[in-house]
Design a protein around this motif. Structure first.
Motif, PDB file in Angstrom:
ATOM      1  N   ALA A 129      38.718  31.180  48.059  1.00  0.00           N
ATOM      2  CA  ALA A 129      39.960  30.405  48.159  1.00  0.00           C
ATOM      3  C   ALA A 129      40.045  29.348  47.063  1.00  0.00           C
ATOM      4  O   ALA A 129      41.113  29.121  46.477  1.00  0.00           O
ATOM      5  CB  ALA A 129      40.051  29.756  49.540  1.00  0.00           C
ATOM      6  N   LEU A 130      38.920  28.713  46.747  1.00  0.00           N
ATOM      7  CA  LEU A 130      38.915  27.683  45.703  1.00  0.00           C
ATOM      8  C   LEU A 130      39.216  28.275  44.328  1.00  0.00           C
ATOM      9  O   LEU A 130      39.844  27.626  43.488  1.00  0.00           O
ATOM     10  CB  LEU A 130      37.564  26.963  45.678  1.00  0.00           C
ATOM     11  CG  LEU A 130      37.245  26.076  46.888  1.00  0.00           C
ATOM     12  CD1 LEU A 130      35.842  25.508  46.771  1.00  0.00           C
ATOM     13  CD2 LEU A 130      38.268  24.947  47.022  1.00  0.00           C
ATOM     14  N   LEU A 131      38.763  29.503  44.094  1.00  0.00           N
ATOM     15  CA  LEU A 131      38.969  30.125  42.786  1.00  0.00           C
ATOM     16  C   LEU A 131      40.361  30.722  42.627  1.00  0.00           C
ATOM     17  O   LEU A 131      40.739  31.106  41.511  1.00  0.00           O
ATOM     18  CB  LEU A 131      37.916  31.216  42.552  1.00  0.00           C
ATOM     19  CG  LEU A 131      36.475  30.743  42.374  1.00  0.00           C
ATOM     20  CD1 LEU A 131      35.554  31.928  42.169  1.00  0.00           C
ATOM     21  CD2 LEU A 131      36.361  29.782  41.200  1.00  0.00           C
ATOM     22  N   ASN A 132      41.108  30.815  43.702  1.00  0.00           N
ATOM     23  CA  ASN A 132      42.413  31.472  43.634  1.00  0.00           C
ATOM     24  C   ASN A 132      43.517  30.593  43.049  1.00  0.00           C
ATOM     25  O   ASN A 132      44.670  31.015  42.984  1.00  0.00           O
ATOM     26  CB  ASN A 132      42.828  31.960  45.029  1.00  0.00           C
ATOM     27  CG  ASN A 132      42.060  33.194  45.454  1.00  0.00           C
ATOM     28  OD1 ASN A 132      41.609  33.979  44.612  1.00  0.00           O
ATOM     29  ND2 ASN A 132      41.887  33.380  46.749  1.00  0.00           N
ATOM     30  N   PHE A 133      43.173  29.371  42.625  1.00  0.00           N
ATOM     31  CA  PHE A 133      44.166  28.511  41.991  1.00  0.00           C
ATOM     32  C   PHE A 133      44.345  28.806  40.506  1.00  0.00           C
ATOM     33  O   PHE A 133      45.299  28.333  39.892  1.00  0.00           O
ATOM     34  CB  PHE A 133      43.782  27.031  42.144  1.00  0.00           C
ATOM     35  CG  PHE A 133      43.825  26.525  43.556  1.00  0.00           C
ATOM     36  CD1 PHE A 133      44.980  26.598  44.307  1.00  0.00           C
ATOM     37  CD2 PHE A 133      42.701  25.962  44.148  1.00  0.00           C
ATOM     38  CE1 PHE A 133      45.027  26.127  45.611  1.00  0.00           C
ATOM     39  CE2 PHE A 133      42.731  25.483  45.449  1.00  0.00           C
ATOM     40  CZ  PHE A 133      43.898  25.568  46.187  1.00  0.00           C
ATOM     41  N   THR A 134      43.442  29.559  39.908  1.00  0.00           N
ATOM     42  CA  THR A 134      43.448  29.697  38.446  1.00  0.00           C
ATOM     43  C   THR A 134      44.706  30.332  37.870  1.00  0.00           C
ATOM     44  O   THR A 134      45.084  30.004  36.742  1.00  0.00           O
ATOM     45  CB  THR A 134      42.208  30.478  37.973  1.00  0.00           C
ATOM     46  OG1 THR A 134      42.182  31.760  38.618  1.00  0.00           O
ATOM     47  CG2 THR A 134      40.929  29.719  38.285  1.00  0.00           C
ATOM     48  N   PRO A 135      45.414  31.259  38.557  1.00  0.00           N
ATOM     49  CA  PRO A 135      46.655  31.783  37.962  1.00  0.00           C
ATOM     50  C   PRO A 135      47.708  30.708  37.690  1.00  0.00           C
ATOM     51  O   PRO A 135      48.601  30.913  36.865  1.00  0.00           O
ATOM     52  CB  PRO A 135      47.161  32.787  39.008  1.00  0.00           C
ATOM     53  CG  PRO A 135      45.939  33.209  39.751  1.00  0.00           C
ATOM     54  CD  PRO A 135      45.081  31.988  39.798  1.00  0.00           C
ATOM     55  N   LEU A 136      47.598  29.565  38.357  1.00  0.00           N
ATOM     56  CA  LEU A 136      48.546  28.475  38.112  1.00  0.00           C
ATOM     57  C   LEU A 136      48.511  28.016  36.652  1.00  0.00           C
ATOM     58  O   LEU A 136      49.523  27.537  36.127  1.00  0.00           O
ATOM     59  CB  LEU A 136      48.241  27.290  39.034  1.00  0.00           C
ATOM     60  CG  LEU A 136      48.520  27.498  40.535  1.00  0.00           C
ATOM     61  CD1 LEU A 136      47.928  26.345  41.339  1.00  0.00           C
ATOM     62  CD2 LEU A 136      50.012  27.627  40.798  1.00  0.00           C
ATOM     63  N   ALA A 137      47.356  28.142  36.008  1.00  0.00           N
ATOM     64  CA  ALA A 137      47.263  27.763  34.596  1.00  0.00           C
ATOM     65  C   ALA A 137      48.173  28.647  33.742  1.00  0.00           C
ATOM     66  O   ALA A 137      48.772  28.186  32.761  1.00  0.00           O
ATOM     67  CB  ALA A 137      45.819  27.864  34.115  1.00  0.00           C
ATOM     68  N   GLY A 138      48.269  29.927  34.105  1.00  0.00           N
ATOM     69  CA  GLY A 138      49.165  30.830  33.385  1.00  0.00           C
ATOM     70  C   GLY A 138      50.625  30.472  33.576  1.00  0.00           C
ATOM     71  O   GLY A 138      51.428  30.537  32.628  1.00  0.00           O
TER      72      GLY A 138
END
Length: 438
Positions: free
Chosen positions: A282-291
């Protein structure tokens, strides 16, 4: 210079963890090198599984997909952790229990023992090991290439030099500590990866604001924030659901993933491991926000792969950018060290067992470590001389073919016991079908 300092400091930490894990495992028994003496606790087991499963895709590929195709990636990215959670709760304990009963210390040995014994089992173990060396070897080459490209820009060196530096580091801590060192270093890496992902979430939700971000995306193209198709996964948004069975196959059929289930300590509840898998995923699922951030403010990038570097350059201050960038190659290294360990184990242990050569002119542990060194050097040489397009193609081919070849004899055999001839037939059919599809 600060980036060099970060790399040297982190390398010292990883080598220190490796030497400590080697001391904890001891040299009397190969079990410490092969399966960490079956000593992994809930957090370390979950950390090494998630770190290896997500790899560098979570920081480079996933933001790039979000930049190119829109916010659907925020939804589809969750299926990786969901699949790893399902594999942990409903498959890992069965595999661990059977492997413990049989005394299996590698996936090829488990496949051989569960389907047959004696000379037929040795043949099966040897064939599985050879397939792993062939297919995972080319995947290792692609990982080394990707890490070199990333590190080169971060440190200001050539891609070849960057690849060499990281290859030597991965060889160093893998060859001394084995799977225990791989797992412990992955646990250290996942902490930094999770912090980096949370920083991305903070920038988007707090500093920028979700309303501001969506407004900018709608001004560019309303379908970015509200996709109408499932691109790149299919015509319908529901096509993203296909990632769930794919990621499940990834967790249970690829030996560098499933071997972690063998290393979990007896008595550890898989529910506890699953809780940590869910939290870390769940913590790693924020990374697409950078795109999405990069798309909103820099919609004309030359390549979607520049989405994360663009976010790091403009979304956070240089100090935080350096720390997050450090953990991007760390994410890639979590897969590279697993591949290096699995391929070297197939060469040093499984092929030796298949040939009946349990004793040699050097100790088993020395031979294991020598194979790690040789595999790492061969991976670097392959990276240096193979064309980049060929490296990418071979990496995809190797993973897909291995999943098709080993799914039946690892997962399906849990519920339907077969013979050695049936196992060989399953491997051959899966191998042939995968090659035909490619």
């Amino acid at each position: 210079m600060f980036n060099w300092f970060l790399l040297i400091f982190s390398a010292a930490v990883l080598i220190g963890l490796s030497l400590y894990s080697m001391r904890a495992a001891g040299d009397k028994d190969e079990s410490g090198f092969l399966v960490a003496n079956n000593s992994l606790g809930p957090f370390v087991a979950a950390a090494t599984l998630v770190a290896t499963g997500y790899s560098g895709f979570v920081f480079i590929g996933s933001p790039g997909v979000a930049y190119e195709y829109g916010s659907l990636e925020l939804f589809s990215n969750t299926f990786y952790s969901t699949a790893f959670l399902i594999a942990t709760l409903f498959f890992a304990n069965i595999l661990r229990r059977k492997a413990s009963t049989l005394g299996s210390r590698t996936i090829p040995e488990y496949i051989a023992q569960i389907h047959s014994g004696g000379s037929a089992g040795r043949w099966l173990q040897g064939i599985v090991a050879l397939i792993m060396v062939l297919l995972l070897g080319v995947f290792l080459v692609s990982q080394i290439k990707a890490i070199g490209l990333l590190v080169s820009g971060w440190l200001g060196v050539s891609p070849t030099t960057g690849s060499l530096l990281i290859t030597l580091l991965v060889i160093g801590y893998t060859m001394f500590g084995g799977l225990r060192a791989v797992a412990w270093t992955d646990a250290a890496m996942i902490v930094g990866m999770s912090i980096g992902s949370c920083v991305i979430a903070y920038v988007v939700f707090v500093q920028v604001g979700l309303g501001e971000l969506i407004g900018r995306l709608d001004a560019i193209d309303p379908t970015i924030a509200n996709p109408k198709t499932g691109a790149p996964y299919g015509d319908s948004p529901s096509a993203a659901l296909l990632l769930l069975p794919y990621a499940f196959l990834w967790a249970v059929a690829l030996p560098f993933m499933s071997v972690r289930f063998l290393a979990i300590k007896q008595g550890v509840s898989m529910a506890h491991v699953g809780i940590w898998v869910a939290i870390l995923g769940a913590l790693l699922n924020f990374t697409p926000l950078a795109g999405l951030y990069a798309k909103a403010y820099f919609p004309d990038l030359a390549s979607p792969d520049l989405a994360m570097p663009t976010f790091l350059e403009h979304g956070v201050n240089p100090l935080i950018s350096s720390f997050i960038t450090l953990f991007i190659p760390f994410a890639m290294k979590s897969t590279a060290n697993s591949l290096m360990h699995t391929v070297s184990t197939a060469l040093s242990y499984d092929l030796r067992s298949a040939l009946g050569k349990d004793r040699g002119f050097i100790t088993s542990m020395t031979f294991n470590r020598l194979m790690v060194l040789i595999v790492g050097i061969c991976g670097f040489v392959g990276m240096a001389y193979l064309p980049p397009v060929m490296i990418l193609w071979l990496g995809i081919l190797g993973n897909g073919t291995l999943m098709a070849a080993l799914f039946g004899v690892t997962f399906c055999s849990t519920f339907w016991q077969g013979s050695s001839m049936g196992a060989l037939t399953s491997i051959a059919v899966g191998f042939a079908l995968a090659l035909t599809c490619f």
